[in-house]
Design an enzyme around this catalytic site. Structure first.
Site, PDB file in Angstrom:
ATOM      1  N   HIS A 264       0.795  -1.251   0.093  1.00 34.86           N
ATOM      2  CA  HIS A 264       0.211  -0.689  -0.216  1.00 34.86           C
ATOM      3  C   HIS A 264       1.416   1.148  -0.118  1.00 34.86           C
ATOM      4  O   HIS A 264       1.244   2.226  -1.028  1.00 34.86           O
ATOM      5  CB  HIS A 264      -0.864   0.096   1.167  1.00 34.86           C
TER       6      HIS A 264
ATOM      7  N   HIS B 222      -2.504  -0.389 -11.676  1.00 31.51           N
ATOM      8  CA  HIS B 222      -3.261   0.321 -10.676  1.00 31.51           C
ATOM      9  C   HIS B 222      -4.141  -0.941 -10.808  1.00 31.51           C
ATOM     10  O   HIS B 222      -4.728  -0.977 -11.934  1.00 31.51           O
ATOM     11  CB  HIS B 222      -3.394   1.330 -10.008  1.00 31.51           C
TER      12      HIS B 222
ATOM     13  N   ASP C  65       3.426   6.764  -7.824  1.00 30.76           N
ATOM     14  CA  ASP C  65       4.748   6.111  -6.908  1.00 30.76           C
ATOM     15  C   ASP C  65       5.809   6.151  -7.220  1.00 30.76           C
ATOM     16  O   ASP C  65       6.965   5.896  -7.532  1.00 30.76           O
ATOM     17  CB  ASP C  65       4.042   4.864  -6.433  1.00 30.76           C
TER      18      ASP C  65
HETATM   19  N1  ACO Z   1       4.803  -5.214 -14.063  1.00 27.32           N
HETATM   20  C1  ACO Z   1       5.193  -5.528 -14.783  1.00 27.32           C
HETATM   21  N2  ACO Z   1       3.511  -6.564 -15.264  1.00 27.32           N
HETATM   22  C2  ACO Z   1       2.388  -6.550 -14.196  1.00 27.32           C
HETATM   23  C3  ACO Z   1       2.657  -5.434 -13.532  1.00 27.32           C
HETATM   24  C4  ACO Z   1       3.348  -4.242 -13.392  1.00 27.32           C
HETATM   25  N3  ACO Z   1       4.031  -3.270 -12.476  1.00 27.32           N
HETATM   26  N4  ACO Z   1       1.302  -4.697 -12.645  1.00 27.32           N
HETATM   27  C5  ACO Z   1      -0.033  -6.378 -13.378  1.00 27.32           C
HETATM   28  N5  ACO Z   1       0.924  -6.554 -14.304  1.00 27.32           N
HETATM   29  C6  ACO Z   1       0.717  -7.639 -15.363  1.00 27.32           C
HETATM   30  C7  ACO Z   1       0.628  -9.136 -14.456  1.00 27.32           C
HETATM   31  O1  ACO Z   1       1.448 -10.213 -14.247  1.00 27.32           O
HETATM   32  C8  ACO Z   1      -0.753  -9.842 -14.794  1.00 27.32           C
HETATM   33  O2  ACO Z   1      -0.280 -10.138 -16.323  1.00 27.32           O
HETATM   34  P1  ACO Z   1      -1.115 -11.105 -16.909  1.00 27.32           P
HETATM   35  O3  ACO Z   1      -1.957 -11.030 -16.889  1.00 27.32           O
HETATM   36  O4  ACO Z   1      -0.160 -11.642 -17.719  1.00 27.32           O
HETATM   37  O5  ACO Z   1      -1.053 -12.784 -16.032  1.00 27.32           O
HETATM   38  C9  ACO Z   1      -1.805  -8.304 -15.671  1.00 27.32           C
HETATM   39  O6  ACO Z   1      -0.783  -7.283 -15.638  1.00 27.32           O
HETATM   40  C10 ACO Z   1      -2.338  -8.478 -14.590  1.00 27.32           C
HETATM   41  O7  ACO Z   1      -1.773  -8.114 -13.524  1.00 27.32           O
HETATM   42  P2  ACO Z   1      -2.378  -8.251 -12.018  1.00 27.32           P
HETATM   43  O8  ACO Z   1      -1.524  -8.806 -10.746  1.00 27.32           O
HETATM   44  O9  ACO Z   1      -3.841  -8.957 -12.019  1.00 27.32           O
HETATM   45  O10 ACO Z   1      -3.383  -7.195 -11.637  1.00 27.32           O
HETATM   46  P3  ACO Z   1      -3.691  -5.713 -10.150  1.00 27.32           P
HETATM   47  O11 ACO Z   1      -4.655  -4.214 -10.255  1.00 27.32           O
HETATM   48  O12 ACO Z   1      -3.787  -7.166  -9.377  1.00 27.32           O
HETATM   49  O13 ACO Z   1      -2.593  -5.347  -9.878  1.00 27.32           O
HETATM   50  C11 ACO Z   1      -0.967  -3.545  -8.750  1.00 27.32           C
HETATM   51  C12 ACO Z   1      -2.416  -3.816  -9.430  1.00 27.32           C
HETATM   52  C13 ACO Z   1      -0.747  -4.858  -7.476  1.00 27.32           C
HETATM   53  C14 ACO Z   1      -0.985  -2.772  -8.848  1.00 27.32           C
HETATM   54  C15 ACO Z   1      -0.279  -4.364  -9.608  1.00 27.32           C
HETATM   55  O14 ACO Z   1       0.060  -3.535 -10.979  1.00 27.32           O
HETATM   56  C16 ACO Z   1       1.174  -3.468  -9.421  1.00 27.32           C
HETATM   57  O15 ACO Z   1       2.137  -5.088  -8.914  1.00 27.32           O
HETATM   58  N6  ACO Z   1       2.165  -3.129  -9.719  1.00 27.32           N
HETATM   59  C17 ACO Z   1       2.770  -2.539  -9.625  1.00 27.32           C
HETATM   60  C18 ACO Z   1       3.288  -2.511  -7.847  1.00 27.32           C
HETATM   61  C19 ACO Z   1       3.595  -0.828  -7.788  1.00 27.32           C
HETATM   62  O16 ACO Z   1       3.773   0.298  -8.188  1.00 27.32           O
HETATM   63  N7  ACO Z   1       1.526  -0.038  -6.117  1.00 27.32           N
HETATM   64  C20 ACO Z   1       1.752   0.834  -6.535  1.00 27.32           C
HETATM   65  C21 ACO Z   1       0.516   0.805  -7.020  1.00 27.32           C
HETATM   66  S1  ACO Z   1      -0.477   2.615  -6.528  1.00 27.32           S
HETATM   67  C22 ACO Z   1      -0.855   2.799  -4.807  1.00 27.32           C
HETATM   68  O17 ACO Z   1      -0.870   1.738  -4.186  1.00 27.32           O
HETATM   69  C23 ACO Z   1      -0.852   4.360  -4.265  1.00 27.32           C
END
Ligand code: ACO
Length: 423
Positions: A263, A302, A358
């Site tokens: 988070h 996100h 971020d």
């Molecule tokens: N880099 C590479 N691939 C990604 C990323 C990423 N940052 N985020 C998602 N994906 C891919 C996943 O591997 C998945 O691919 P697939 O369909 O081939 O399996 C697809 O995109 C969907 O990903 P999910 O994990 O289902 O997406 P979700 O909505 O659950 O996740 C999250 C959102 C947790 C923010 C994710 O994008 C992530 O981990 N990002 C990096 C961490 C980050 O920046 N967090 C800050 C969020 S903003 C905040 O909290 C203030």
């Protein structure tokens, strides 16, 4: 076509029509057909926990509004304290209302001497500032026992003011403690952001003069982080608040949720990633490794935004303004190259992965001299306004105590086995 959903229980053949209201359907109505069957939704990703009129997000379109006002306009024209007022009261303040509000906040910036001398000093020298902040906020409830009177609106207002006013003081005190530096008292002649920077960085000078660009950058970052509807920490605030805990205890719980790396810790992960990449020549290899499944591109993607996070655009602009004062963060070039490479790459485009808030904020905080441990604390200071707005809204809606159901998957009944007979 009716704006409703009809569901049929195939066991009995009975149907029920449930109206669609504000983009949702009432689970209570739905349950009339299905008593004893629970909606299985881990992480609440398909559940609306409440009705709220505070913040609107359209993740596909990349829209964020507080009380109807676009975040871009608030970031350009407003201040954090004005936005806090807006979130809490539903309307922008008049000149007189803003003056009164700012005056109230100023009057409550100090913390009890026992908090500083006994409570804070008790922490180990290398205590994490976010761990300290969570504990300090919780401890405030013992200094203000009247805060339990949450339905006394005057008392509620006073404690909201206390929390917004004291969080920067507690945050800076936590930093000074972990840096082994003396506590700096609030300077109430300064603006909210200037005062925070003074409590963070003041040394022997009679008055700390924050650079106006840096003070404004902090204020805008506070505006951008003030609320984001039902995120993990805000949901925590509502859940703990629904038990009618006092606002200090509920805010401490919300801050504890924000302490989690999923988070409040993503900007720290971005810095680590950029440092590990090392130089722009390594960006293509790094992008390839992410696509091959070795880790994620931190600061990208996100749960809600499937478009450019509107806050990320603003943060990127602020970064340039800050770097003109502080000198460029050497990691910026790597970040820009990485963004360019990802936005041109089919893997990220097809998954709708864009920079989130971020991606650039950590670069700014680092250039301004904040240690990485302070990043979640910098998030908690402004989010206090959002938590409190949601808490008050939840109380006014007379919400029931949060108490979800579970799908039990454990053992059926079995008799107790004496210890000597267990295998
Ligand atoms: N880099 C590479 N691939 C990604 C990323 C990423 N940052 N985020 C998602 N994906 C891919 C996943 O591997 C998945 O691919 P697939 O369909 O081939 O399996 C697809 O995109 C969907 O990903 P999910 O994990 O289902 O997406 P979700 O909505 O659950 O996740 C999250 C959102 C947790 C923010 C994710 O994008 C992530 O981990 N990002 C990096 C961490 C980050 O920046 N967090 C800050 C969020 S903003 C905040 O909290 C203030």
């Amino acid at each position: 076509m009716a704006d409703s959903v009809t569901i049929t229980d195939n066991r009995t053949g009975q149907s029920i029509e449930v109206p669609i209201t504000d983009g949702g359907v009432s689970a209570t109505e739905w349950s009339k057909l299905l008593p004893g069957l629970w909606f299985y939704d881990p992480g609440f990703s398909s559940t609306a926990e409440c009705e709220s009129s505070i913040t609107y997000i359209d993740g596909d379109a990349g829209i964020l509004r507080y009380r109807g006002y676009p975040i871009e306009q608030l970031a350009e024209h407003s201040t954090y304290l004005e936005v806090a007022y807006l979130l809490l009261n539903g309307e922008l303040p008049t000149t007189a209302e803003l003056e009164t509000w700012e005056g109230e906040i100023r009057r409550h910036t100090f913390i009890h001497e026992n908090m500083r001398k006994r409570f804070l000093d008790g922490f180990h020298y290398d205590a994490h500032p976010m761990g300290m902040l969570v504990s300090e906020i919780a401890a405030l409830s013992t200094f203000y026992p009247a805060a339990k009177r949450i339905f006394d609106l005057g008392q509620r207002h006073e404690d909201i003011v206390r929390l917004i006013a004291k969080t920067p003081t507690l945050a800076a005190a936590a930093h000074r403690h972990s840096a082994g530096m003396p506590f700096v008292y609030p300077d109430n002649a300064l603006s909210f952001a200037e005062n925070f920077l003074s409590m963070m960085w003041k040394m022997a000078e009679p008055r700390y003069e924050a650079h106006p660009t840096l003070a404004r950058a902090i204020d805008v970052l506070f505006v951008l982080h003030a609320d984001h509807e039902q995120n993990c920490s805000t949901t925590t605030m509502r859940v703990v608040g629904s038990a009618h805990a006092d606002p200090f205890s509920a805010c401490a719980a919300a801050a504890a949720a924000l302490y989690g790396p999923r988070h409040g810790g993503a900007n720290e992960a971005v810095l680590r990633m950029l440092t590990a990449i090392g130089s722009i020549e390594n960006v293509p290899d790094f992008v390839r490794s992410v696509k091959e499944g070795h880790g994620r591109l931190q600061g990208f993607g996100h749960r809600v935004y499937k478009n450019y996070d509107p806050r990320a655009k603003i943060v990127r602009e602020i970064a340039y303004q800050v770097f003109e004062v502080t000198g460029k963060n050497p990691l910026l070039d790597i970040a820009l190259k990485l963004e360019e490479a990802a936005l041109a790459d089919e893997y990220f485009v097809s998954r709708k992965l864009y920079p989130n808030v971020d991606f650039y904020s950590g670069l700014i905080y680092q250039a301004m001299g904040f240690p990485v441990d302070m990043f979640p604390v910098l998030f908690a200071i402004p989010r206090t306004a959002g938590w409190l707005a949601h808490w008050a809204e939840m109380l006014d809606a007379n919400t029931k105590i949060a108490r979800p159901r579970q799908l039990y998957t454990g053992s059926p009944e079995r008799p107790y086995v004496a210890i000597g007979e267990r295998t």
